[in-house]
Design an enzyme around this catalytic site. Structure first.
Site, short mmCIF file in Angstrom:
data_model
loop_
_atom_site.label_atom_id
_atom_site.label_comp_id
_atom_site.label_asym_id
_atom_site.label_seq_id
_atom_site.Cartn_x
_atom_site.Cartn_y
_atom_site.Cartn_z
N ASP A 50 0.83 -1.20 0.02
CA ASP A 50 0.06 0.19 -0.02
C ASP A 50 0.99 1.42 -0.10
OD1 ASP A 50 -2.38 1.48 0.12
OD2 ASP A 50 -2.77 1.00 2.02
N ALA B 49 1.26 5.60 1.17
CA ALA B 49 1.25 6.31 2.23
C ALA B 49 1.07 7.98 1.73
CB ALA B 49 2.45 5.90 2.96
N LYS C 238 -1.61 7.81 6.83
CA LYS C 238 -2.30 7.41 5.71
C LYS C 238 -3.77 7.60 5.82
CE LYS C 238 -1.95 3.03 4.60
NZ LYS C 238 -2.28 3.57 3.07
N GLY D 214 -7.07 8.76 0.95
CA GLY D 214 -8.21 8.30 0.11
C GLY D 214 -9.38 7.76 1.03
N GLU E 84 -7.80 -0.31 5.61
CA GLU E 84 -6.24 -0.48 5.38
C GLU E 84 -5.56 -1.00 6.75
OE1 GLU E 84 -5.04 3.31 3.91
OE2 GLU E 84 -5.58 3.14 2.21
N LYS F 256 6.65 11.78 -0.13
CA LYS F 256 5.85 11.57 1.09
C LYS F 256 6.93 11.17 2.51
CE LYS F 256 2.55 10.69 -1.46
NZ LYS F 256 1.64 9.61 -1.84
C1 5RP Z 1 -5.61 5.69 1.06
C2 5RP Z 1 -4.34 6.01 1.49
C3 5RP Z 1 -3.17 6.12 0.26
O1 5RP Z 1 -2.30 5.12 0.45
C4 5RP Z 1 -2.47 7.43 0.34
O2 5RP Z 1 -3.40 8.44 0.54
C5 5RP Z 1 -1.43 7.55 -0.69
O3 5RP Z 1 -2.28 7.54 -1.86
P1 5RP Z 1 -1.73 7.88 -3.32
O4 5RP Z 1 -0.79 6.33 -3.53
O5 5RP Z 1 -2.56 8.20 -4.17
O6 5RP Z 1 -0.52 8.95 -2.97
O7 5RP Z 1 -3.77 5.88 2.43
O8 5RP Z 1 -6.44 6.02 2.23
#
Ligand code: 5RP
Length: 228
Positions: A86, A88, A99, A102, A108, A126
């Site tokens: 995943d 972050a 996190k 989204g 998660e 990040k």
């Molecule tokens: C969703 C998350 C995502 O991992 C986080 O927002 C990073 O998103 P992206 O890969 O679009 O930059 O925690 O809840």
């Protein structure tokens, strides 16, 4: 594709190279949510036979996985995951994360909790010295939203309702601005104690085990405490 998306694409490819050779046909893979996770899902196409199935941290990721023919299981039918992959919103060098950008933070966290290894994939924007510049998402039971917001103010934050967003669990999100998080494990626990909080976006008690960080000069593999 802009530069940030190129770096996300690059780390997703690095995650394929990191995870896929280690998979057994009986393994179940945990898959996160967001644009970086989406790149990873898309690149799983062609590798479906190398693992049994997946658990997804959102309805959106589940749909994307099903679209490439990956079976998506109910987590109640699975005891452990070989990997959880995943993105972050922020990471420090301990691989404590923020996190939930989204709004998928609770699922998660649930999926990450049964993973043998949490592989975080992120572009270099990040990577931070101190968590908190990205507003900390907190998922709340809707009727408790204002009461929880007052408690978050007591903790020094400036919570703002992410209006119009309802999580996959039917809950609201408060984004807490203005935090400089020096002790992520403590703050994660304190926020979890507020009545009405479902979960918060700090992943410190269950942090990432490895970070694949997309930088201009390539992907860096970072283990907790040894970071870049
Ligand atoms: C969703 C998350 C995502 O991992 C986080 O927002 C990073 O998103 P992206 O890969 O679009 O930059 O925690 O809840």
């Amino acid at each position: 594709m802009n530069k940030q998306d190129q770096l996300k694409h690059q780390v997703a490819k690095a995650a394929i190279d990191y995870v896929v050779p280690k998979l057994k046909p009986s393994d179940v893979l945990g898959i996160g949510t967001g644009s970086t996770a989406n790149f990873f899902i898309d690149m799983l196409d062609g590798h479906q036979s190398k693992f049994k199935a997946a658990i997804a941290s959102s309805e959106a990721s589940a749909e994307r996985l099903k679209a490439i023919g990956v079976e998506v299981l109910d987590m109640n039918d699975v005891q452990s995951l070989a990997f959880y992959v995943d993105g972050a919103d922020e990471s420090n060098k301990e691989l404590h994360l923020i996190k939930g950008g989204g709004a998928a933070l609770t699922r998660e966290k649930i999926v990450a909790s049964i993973a043998k290894q949490f592989v975080c994939i992120a572009d270099e924007s990040k990577w931070v010295d101190c968590l908190g510049a990205f507003p900390l998402p907190v998922e709340v039971i809707p009727m408790a939203r204002e009461a929880v917001a007052r408690q978050l103010e007591e903790l020094g934050g400036d919570p703002r309702w992410r209006e119009g967003v309802i999580t996959d669990n039917g809950c609201d999100i408060l984004d807490v601005h203005g935090l400089k998080i020096s002790n992520a494990i403590k703050l994660e626990s304190e926020i979890n104690q507020i009545v009405g909080v479902v979960s918060n976006g700090l992943f410190a008690r269950r942090k990432a085990d490895v970070m694949l960080l997309g930088r201009e000069d390539g992907v860096q593999i970072i283990y907790p405490g040894l970071g870049g």
